[in-house]
Motif scaffolding. Structure first.
Motif, PDB file in Angstrom:
ATOM      1  N   TRP A  88       0.850  -1.183   0.000  1.00 13.02           N
ATOM      2  CA  TRP A  88       0.000   0.000   0.000  1.00 13.02           C
ATOM      3  C   TRP A  88       0.885   1.232   0.000  1.00 13.02           C
ATOM      4  CZ3 TRP A  88      -2.633   0.416   5.460  1.00 13.02           C
ATOM      5  CH2 TRP A  88      -1.659   0.454   6.449  1.00 13.02           C
ATOM      6  N   MET A  89       0.265   2.371  -0.214  1.00 12.63           N
ATOM      7  CA  MET A  89       1.006   3.626  -0.345  1.00 12.63           C
ATOM      8  C   MET A  89       0.693   4.604   0.790  1.00 12.63           C
ATOM      9  SD  MET A  89       2.951   3.455  -3.054  1.00 12.63           S
ATOM     10  CE  MET A  89       3.184   5.086  -3.742  1.00 12.63           C
ATOM     11  N   TYR A  90       0.262   4.082   1.925  1.00 15.52           N
ATOM     12  CA  TYR A  90      -0.021   4.924   3.080  1.00 15.52           C
ATOM     13  C   TYR A  90       1.242   5.702   3.455  1.00 15.52           C
ATOM     14  CZ  TYR A  90      -1.109   6.189   7.920  1.00 15.52           C
ATOM     15  OH  TYR A  90      -1.306   6.870   9.097  1.00 15.52           O
ATOM     16  N   ARG A  91       1.106   7.021   3.605  1.00 16.83           N
ATOM     17  CA  ARG A  91       2.199   7.929   3.975  1.00 16.83           C
ATOM     18  C   ARG A  91       3.369   7.895   2.990  1.00 16.83           C
ATOM     19  NH1 ARG A  91       3.435   6.529   9.975  1.00 16.83           N
ATOM     20  NH2 ARG A  91       5.329   7.584   9.360  1.00 16.83           N
ATOM     21  N   THR A  92       3.103   7.435   1.773  1.00 12.81           N
ATOM     22  CA  THR A  92       4.115   7.454   0.724  1.00 12.81           C
ATOM     23  C   THR A  92       3.789   8.620  -0.186  1.00 12.81           C
ATOM     24  OG1 THR A  92       4.353   5.067   0.887  1.00 12.81           O
ATOM     25  CG2 THR A  92       5.251   6.121  -1.083  1.00 12.81           C
ATOM     26  N   PRO A 115       0.430   7.781  -4.605  1.00 16.49           N
ATOM     27  CA  PRO A 115       0.409   8.103  -3.170  1.00 16.49           C
ATOM     28  C   PRO A 115      -1.019   8.103  -2.633  1.00 16.49           C
ATOM     29  CG  PRO A 115       1.845   9.617  -4.339  1.00 16.49           C
ATOM     30  CD  PRO A 115       1.116   8.813  -5.386  1.00 16.49           C
ATOM     31  N   CYS A 116      -1.158   7.682  -1.394  1.00 14.46           N
ATOM     32  CA  CYS A 116      -2.444   7.712  -0.711  1.00 14.46           C
ATOM     33  C   CYS A 116      -2.394   8.863   0.284  1.00 14.46           C
ATOM     34  CB  CYS A 116      -2.714   6.385   0.010  1.00 14.46           C
ATOM     35  SG  CYS A 116      -4.275   6.397   0.915  1.00 14.46           S
ATOM     36  N   ARG A 117      -3.237   9.834   0.105  1.00 17.15           N
ATOM     37  CA  ARG A 117      -3.215  11.040   0.933  1.00 17.15           C
ATOM     38  C   ARG A 117      -4.093  10.928   2.178  1.00 17.15           C
ATOM     39  NH1 ARG A 117       0.592  12.980  -1.905  1.00 17.15           N
ATOM     40  NH2 ARG A 117       0.334  13.667  -4.044  1.00 17.15           N
ATOM     41  N   SER A 118      -4.747   9.800   2.361  1.00 10.71           N
ATOM     42  CA  SER A 118      -5.644   9.616   3.493  1.00 10.71           C
ATOM     43  C   SER A 118      -4.876   9.546   4.812  1.00 10.71           C
ATOM     44  CB  SER A 118      -6.452   8.330   3.319  1.00 10.71           C
ATOM     45  OG  SER A 118      -7.248   8.113   4.460  1.00 10.71           O
TER      46      SER A 118
END
Length: 168
Positions: A88-92, A115-118
């Motif tokens: 996953w791309m959490y905080r990437t 990127p995941c901005r959540s």
């Protein structure tokens, strides 16, 4: 010594230390190696960080503002990983390409990840391969396309367990 000259000399002396505090220049502390991707377009060499432990793999490339053009991160596992275990791309912060590798270093899947901005990790999509894998390589988004790297191409690096890559 006059105060202006003292400040100038102090600033010059501290400049190398200050570069260590830039988020994109922070050393991960991970070992690196040269990885070669064998493709029809010729060999491509990358300097990759090796993520071997669960903690290193979980952190991955999070919180980085950039990745050098010919750099990446190689995620290594002791055991085969089921296809249900994805990335996953959490905080990437940077878009990435990921290649999932078999035991011989052959690319089985390539995916693009945004990127995941959540603020909630559960809101971030998971990228999964189509089959079990032994390693994964993350590089800047578009790298594989730009270099003509495809499924079936093979990677080699120092200490790799498995057969040597040969273009078939």
């Amino acid at each position: 010594m006059n105060p202006t000259r003292r400040r100038l000399l102090l600033g010059m002396a501290l400049m190398p230390l200050l570069t260590l505090w830039r988020p994109d220049a922070l050393a991960s502390g991970l070992p690196t190696t040269t990885l070669t991707i064998h493709s029809a377009q010729g060999p491509h060499r990358l300097t990759v960080e090796l993520a071997r432990s669960a903690a290193e793999r979980n952190l991955g490339l999070m919180e980085r503002d950039r990745l050098a053009e010919d750099a990446g991160m190689l995620f290594l596992y002791d055991d085969v990983q089921p296809a249900e275990n994805g990335f996953w791309m959490y905080r990437t912060r940077i878009p990435l390409d990921i290649a999932f590798l078999d035991a011989q270093g052959r690319i089985n899947d390539i995916h693009r990840m945004q990127p995941c901005r959540s603020a909630s990790p559960s809101d971030c999509p998971v990228t999964r391969p189509s089959m079990p894998y032994h390693a994964a390589l993350e590089v800047n988004a578009g790298y594989f396309d730009a270099k003509g790297i495809e499924v079936g191409d093979c990677l080699s690096w120092a200490g790799q367990v498995g057969a040597a890559c040969r273009r078939q």
